[in-house]
Design a protein around this motif. Structure first.
Motif, short mmCIF file in Angstrom:
data_model
loop_
_atom_site.label_atom_id
_atom_site.label_comp_id
_atom_site.label_asym_id
_atom_site.label_seq_id
_atom_site.Cartn_x
_atom_site.Cartn_y
_atom_site.Cartn_z
N TRP A 168 0.83 -1.19 0.00
CA TRP A 168 0.00 0.00 0.00
C TRP A 168 0.87 1.26 0.00
CZ3 TRP A 168 -0.99 -4.47 2.54
CH2 TRP A 168 -2.23 -5.06 2.30
N ASP A 169 0.30 2.32 -0.49
CA ASP A 169 0.96 3.63 -0.47
C ASP A 169 0.46 4.38 0.77
OD1 ASP A 169 2.00 6.13 -0.80
OD2 ASP A 169 1.09 6.51 -2.75
N PHE A 170 1.32 4.48 1.78
CA PHE A 170 0.95 5.15 3.03
C PHE A 170 1.58 6.54 3.13
CE2 PHE A 170 0.54 0.62 4.47
CZ PHE A 170 -0.83 0.67 4.71
N CYS A 205 3.50 -5.22 7.96
CA CYS A 205 2.48 -6.10 7.40
C CYS A 205 3.04 -7.51 7.30
CB CYS A 205 2.04 -5.59 6.03
SG CYS A 205 0.78 -6.60 5.24
N PHE A 260 -6.78 4.34 4.35
CA PHE A 260 -7.34 3.30 3.49
C PHE A 260 -8.55 3.82 2.71
CE2 PHE A 260 -5.20 0.19 6.42
CZ PHE A 260 -4.41 -0.39 5.45
N LEU A 263 -7.44 5.46 -0.52
CA LEU A 263 -6.80 4.64 -1.56
C LEU A 263 -7.83 4.21 -2.61
CD1 LEU A 263 -4.48 2.37 0.62
CD2 LEU A 263 -3.85 4.39 -0.70
#
Length: 265
Positions: A168-170, A205, A260, A263
Motif C-alpha cells: 500500500w501507499d501510506f 504487514c 485506506f 486509496l
C-alpha cells in the motif's frame, strides 16, 4: 499395511476423521496419508481451520477478576434482596422468603459469571498478540531480502510470491517503504513481511496464504480492510484471493481508516 491398502482404508472415512488423524500427535502411516489428503481437500482444510480457530479461542478464555465497583454493586443487591425477604416475611413464611433470597442471589451470581466470561473471551486475541510480538522484534533489526525500494517494487515482489500485490501507499500518513522480506515458517509456509516507517510511526504487514479467516467483531471495515484498536496498537486485517495480511502499527486507528479510505479500489 501396504500403501494401496492404507489409501483404500482412508478413502472410506469421512472428512472429520481425516482432520482427526491429521491432528493426531502419534506419527503413523495413517496420519501421513491424512496429511496428504487434507493438503488437497478444500472441505478438510475448512474443517481443520475451524477446529484450529476454536482451540485457539478456548485457550484465550482466562479467568478475569471482577472490578471492585461491580462486586460492590452485587453485594449491595444481595443486601437488598435480604431486606426484601424480611419485609415479605410478615405475609409469607420465613422459609419461603429465604428461598426467594437464594434464587435471586443465584441469578445475580449467574449474571456475574456471564459478564466475567464475556470479558475473558474478548480481552485477548492470539493472532493479534503474535503479530504484535513480531512487530516489536522486527522494528530494530528488520533486514530486507527482496526488491522493495518503493511500494510499486514491493507490490511486484509480492505478486511473484503470492499472486496479489499486498502493498500500500501510506504516503498520506507520512510513511514510506522501509523494506520487504520473504521467509518460511516452521511448517514450510511462505510468509511475507513489509515495513513502513515515518515521523508519525511505524507499520509492519505480515502476509501468508489462508483459505478460511474469521475476522473478530468490533472493528471498522474500510474497503475490505478490518481495523481494530488493541493493546495500544492499531491492527488491520484483510484477505484477498486466499492471501491474508495482518498489519500492526503505532499510527492511530482513525488515521489508518482515513488512509485506506483515500486509496483507490
Amino acid at each position: 499395511m501396504p500403501d494401496s491398502e492404507a489409501r483404500r482404508d482412508i478413502a472410506a472415512i469421512d472428512h472429520q476423521q481425516f482432520v482427526d488423524r491429521y491432528l493426531s500427535e502419534v506419527e503413523s502411516e495413517e496420519r501421513r496419508e491424512a496429511q496428504r489428503h487434507v493438503a488437497g481437500c478444500a472441505e478438510c482444510q475448512e474443517k481443520l481451520a475451524a477446529e484450529t480457530a476454536m482451540k485457539a479461542e478456548m485457550q484465550t478464555l482466562t479467568a478475569v477478576r471482577a472490578p471492585l465497583e461491580l462486586r460492590d454493586r452485587i453485594l449491595a443487591a444481595l443486601d437488598e434482596v435480604d431486606r426484601e425477604s424480611e419485609r415479605a416475611a410478615a405475609q409469607r413464611s420465613r422459609s419461603l422468603g429465604r428461598t426467594f433470597s437464594w434464587i435471586a442471589a443465584g441469578a445475580i451470581a449467574a449474571c456475574l459469571v456471564a459478564v466475567v466470561f464475556l470479558r475473558a473471551s474478548f480481552q485477548t486475541n492470539p493472532a493479534f498478540d503474535s503479530a504484535i510480538a513480531t512487530f516489536e522484534k522486527s522494528q530494530q533489526n528488520f533486514a530486507p531480502n527482496i526488491p522493495s525500494d518503493s511500494a510499486a517494487e514491493l507490490a511486484a515482489s509480492f505478486i511473484t510470491q503470492f499472486g496479489v500485490p499486498m502493498a500500500w501507499d501510506f504516503s498520506s500518513l507520512g510513511l514510506s517503504v522501509a523494506g520487504g522480506r520473504i521467509d518460511h515458517a516452521p511448517d514450510g509456509r511462505v510468509v511475507g513481511y513489509s515495513m513502513y516507517k515515518g515521523n508519525r510511526g511505524t507499520l509492519m504487514c505480515i502476509i501468508y496464504r489462508a483459505d478460511a479467516i474469521a475476522f473478530p467483531p468490533g472493528g471498522q471495515l474500510v474497503k475490505g480492510i478490518h481495523i481494530y484498536e488493541y493493546k495500544g496498537y492499531s491492527i488491520a486485517e484483510t484477505n484477498r484471493y486466499a492471501v491474508f495480511a495482518i498489519m500492526v502499527s503505532t499510527v492511530p486507528a482513525a488515521d489508518l481508516q482515513q488512509a485506506f479510505a483515500q486509496l483507490p479500489g
